[in-house]
Design a protein around this motif. Structure first.
Motif, PDB file in Angstrom:
ATOM      1  N   SER A  39     -45.639 -57.310 -95.252  1.00 30.91           N
ATOM      2  CA  SER A  39     -46.426 -56.164 -95.241  1.00 30.91           C
ATOM      3  C   SER A  39     -46.387 -55.252 -94.138  1.00 30.91           C
ATOM      4  N   ARG A  40     -47.050 -53.824 -94.152  1.00 32.03           N
ATOM      5  CA  ARG A  40     -46.557 -53.192 -92.997  1.00 32.03           C
ATOM      6  C   ARG A  40     -47.552 -53.821 -91.594  1.00 32.03           C
ATOM      7  N   ALA A 313     -40.996 -46.509 -98.112  1.00 32.62           N
ATOM      8  CA  ALA A 313     -42.152 -46.190 -98.324  1.00 32.62           C
ATOM      9  C   ALA A 313     -43.295 -46.935 -97.491  1.00 32.62           C
ATOM     10  N   ASP A 314     -43.021 -48.111 -97.482  1.00 34.76           N
ATOM     11  CA  ASP A 314     -44.115 -49.185 -96.610  1.00 34.76           C
ATOM     12  C   ASP A 314     -43.744 -48.856 -95.288  1.00 34.76           C
ATOM     13  N   GLN A 316     -43.074 -46.176 -93.813  1.00 35.26           N
ATOM     14  CA  GLN A 316     -43.861 -44.979 -93.540  1.00 35.26           C
ATOM     15  C   GLN A 316     -45.453 -44.971 -93.626  1.00 35.26           C
ATOM     16  N   SER A 317     -45.843 -46.152 -93.916  1.00 35.64           N
ATOM     17  CA  SER A 317     -47.368 -46.149 -94.153  1.00 35.64           C
ATOM     18  C   SER A 317     -47.845 -46.499 -92.399  1.00 35.64           C
ATOM     19  N   ASP A 318     -49.138 -46.498 -92.400  1.00 34.84           N
ATOM     20  CA  ASP A 318     -49.739 -46.603 -90.926  1.00 34.84           C
ATOM     21  C   ASP A 318     -50.255 -48.000 -90.929  1.00 34.84           C
ATOM     22  N   GLU A 322     -53.578 -49.861 -92.552  1.00 34.83           N
ATOM     23  CA  GLU A 322     -53.244 -50.922 -93.669  1.00 34.83           C
ATOM     24  C   GLU A 322     -54.027 -52.033 -93.269  1.00 34.83           C
ATOM     25  N   ARG A 362     -56.844 -40.429 -87.534  1.00 34.71           N
ATOM     26  CA  ARG A 362     -56.144 -41.554 -87.887  1.00 34.71           C
ATOM     27  C   ARG A 362     -57.437 -42.612 -87.428  1.00 34.71           C
TER      28      ARG A 362
END
Length: 508
Positions: A39-40, A313-314, A316-318, A322, A362
């Motif tokens: 995971s991220r 895509a993952d 680029q996630s924060d 997450e 954020r």
């Protein structure tokens, strides 16, 4: 029946995919880390390290010592059994400087592959630098500067600017390597390090930048520094100091007997012999590069490997968002309410005309997702427990002032805008502006939870608006019965901290 034969669903575990394990065979230690899933924001569910010293004397003898090999292979067999017991879905085995430099490295690699049943990847120096950079990229929000990864056998240096990695060099300046080539002389090691580091072009561009320090010896140095200053957090990831402060501290560490250093008890005895060597390398790097700031990163090669396996895509996630969302899912009364609280505070910031930087936004959204994770605690201790959990959580992508903001917002949400029950040291980590924003957000959440009782579907129908100098909360139709003196009092407090009057508008 074996533990591995028992199937169960643990409510405290996310069911997001198969577990993934990384065995990291370094020059000083070998380590197994098993993560909940790819995971991220990967969460370790098991972490074990064995100090084997594989890289000891490799530069002078050319070989991995028999005793170190025996100890490492014993650790590998245990790690293999643990992976079976933990039902690991994917296993990655990495080796670094000691194995790649030793004449018997190929034989050792074959032995490890026979134990694990999967290929072992012996990283080149450039690959090690790349994975260290990816690790920092995975754990630091928008990194910009130079990454340095100090192991037992080598030092990797690489430039990172956001998502762009450039350069990448490896030097034989790991703690064990320096011990070996200097004949255990710290003074001689200083000269060796200064000579090699002085030739590195990447460091000549460091003035005014950030240096991201990766590696166990540098983590031990940070732990020692934190203990000496009585630092209010126990988290090393994101610990930041000025370049000058780091250089001065390292200078002191290298010039006194290790056992006489104040608070040396916080450093594991097994780590102490290499502490001076790690300090002299860090001092040389900081002085040669003239970096403005040094930031500790606990994410390195292992996390870099995991990051490389993610989809675009993952990537680029924060990672902070997450991680906050995962805790919200595991520990809040309603994960959907957490998302609604994010949207509700988005709207509040807009109507109240409170400007936010992207970083402040954020942080606020992460705080909303974390706001209800302490609800199971006794009411008298929810604020304190939430503060401690959040301040010391296994979060990535947030610095220490950000951690303090998240913790303070949760504390104020439970305790009200009172500071007497909180250690003043945590407030010292945030700016006046961030402290003010934590108080405002705490006041907003105190209103929100009194309306919604942490249940979804309520906040979207209870808008906050600004009319002239008044902050207006409207409760209409089925929500009109929620009005009361306690809610009116909390609304007045919120209005006061944003310089407004308040109105609780009830429409039957």
């Amino acid at each position: 029946m074996r533990a591995a034969d028992v199937f169960e669903v643990a409510p405290g575990r996310l069911q997001t995919g198969a577990t993934i394990a990384v065995v990291d065979i370094g020059s000083n230690s070998v380590r197994l880390v098993v993560y909940e899933a790819l995971s991220r924001s990967p969460t370790p569910i098991f972490n074990e390290k064995v100090l084997c010293g594989l890289g000891r004397n490799v530069l002078t003898t050319g070989r991995l010592a028999d005793e170190a090999v025996a100890k490492a292979l014993a650790a590998m067999r245990r790690f293999r059994a643990l992976c079976t017991q933990l039902r690991v879905g994917a296993l990655h085995v990495l080796a670094t400087a000691a194995v790649r430099d030793a004449q018997n490295g190929a034989w050792f690699t074959a032995e490890c592959e026979q134990i694990f049943g999967v290929p072992m990847r012996v990283l080149t120096g450039r690959e090690e630098a790349m994975f260290a950079a990816l690790g920092v990229m995975s754990g630091i929000h928008n990194p910009s500067g130079i990454v340095g990864d100090l192991g037992g056998g080598s030092l990797e240096l690489v430039d990172v600017q956001g998502q762009i990695i450039s350069g990448g060099i490896t030097l034989p300046l790991g703690g064990l390597a320096l011990q070996d080539t200097s004949g255990h002389s710290v003074k001689k090691a200083e000269r060796i390090a200064a000579k090699l580091i002085g030739k590195v072009d990447i460091l000549k561009k460091g003035k005014g930048q950030t240096f991201y320090a990766v590696g166990g010896t540098w983590r031990s140095l940070a732990k020692l520094h934190m203990a000496q200053r009585g630092y209010p957090l126990n988290v090393m990831h994101g610990y930041a100091l000025s370049g000058r402060e780091v250089a001065d501290f390292c200078y002191l560490v290298t010039r006194q007997p290790t056992d006489t250093i104040s608070r040396i008890d916080v450093v594991a005895e097994s780590r102490r012999p290499l502490l001076a060597y790690g300090a002299l390398v860090l001092e040389a790097v900081v002085r040669a590069s003239k970096v403005d700031k040094v930031v500790l990163s606990v994410t390195g090669v292992r996390e870099g490997l995991l990051y490389s396996l993610l989809s675009d895509a993952d990537k680029q996630s924060d990672p902070l968002i997450e991680a906050a969302r995962e805790l919200c899912l595991l520990r809040s009364r309603s994960p959907r309410h957490g998302d609604e609280l994010v949207a509700w505070t988005d709207r509040f910031m807009e109507v109240a005309h409170l400007d936010e930087t992207a970083e402040e936004c954020r942080l606020r959204r992460a705080a909303c997702l974390l706001a209800d994770i302490g609800w199971r605690a006794h009411p008298d201790y929810r604020g304190e427990q939430s503060l401690n959990i959040i301040a010391n959580a296994n979060f990535l992508g947030v610095d220490h002032p950000g951690r303090a903001f998240l913790a303070l917002a949760a504390f104020y949400r439970h305790e009200g805008l009172l500071d007497e029950f909180m250690s003043p040291r945590i407030r010292e980590l945030v700016s006046v502006r961030l402290l003010d924003r934590a108080r405002i957000l705490g006041a907003v959440m105190r209103v929100a939870y009194l309306i919604s009782a942490a249940m979804p579907g309520v906040l979207p129908n209870a808008p906050l608006s600004i009319e002239g100098r008044r902050l207006v909360l409207t409760l209409a139709g089925p929500l009109s019965g929620l009005a009361g003196d306690r809610l009116a009092s909390r609304l007045r407090t919120l209005a006061r901290v944003v310089g407004r009057d308040s109105e609780l508008r009830v429409i039957p």
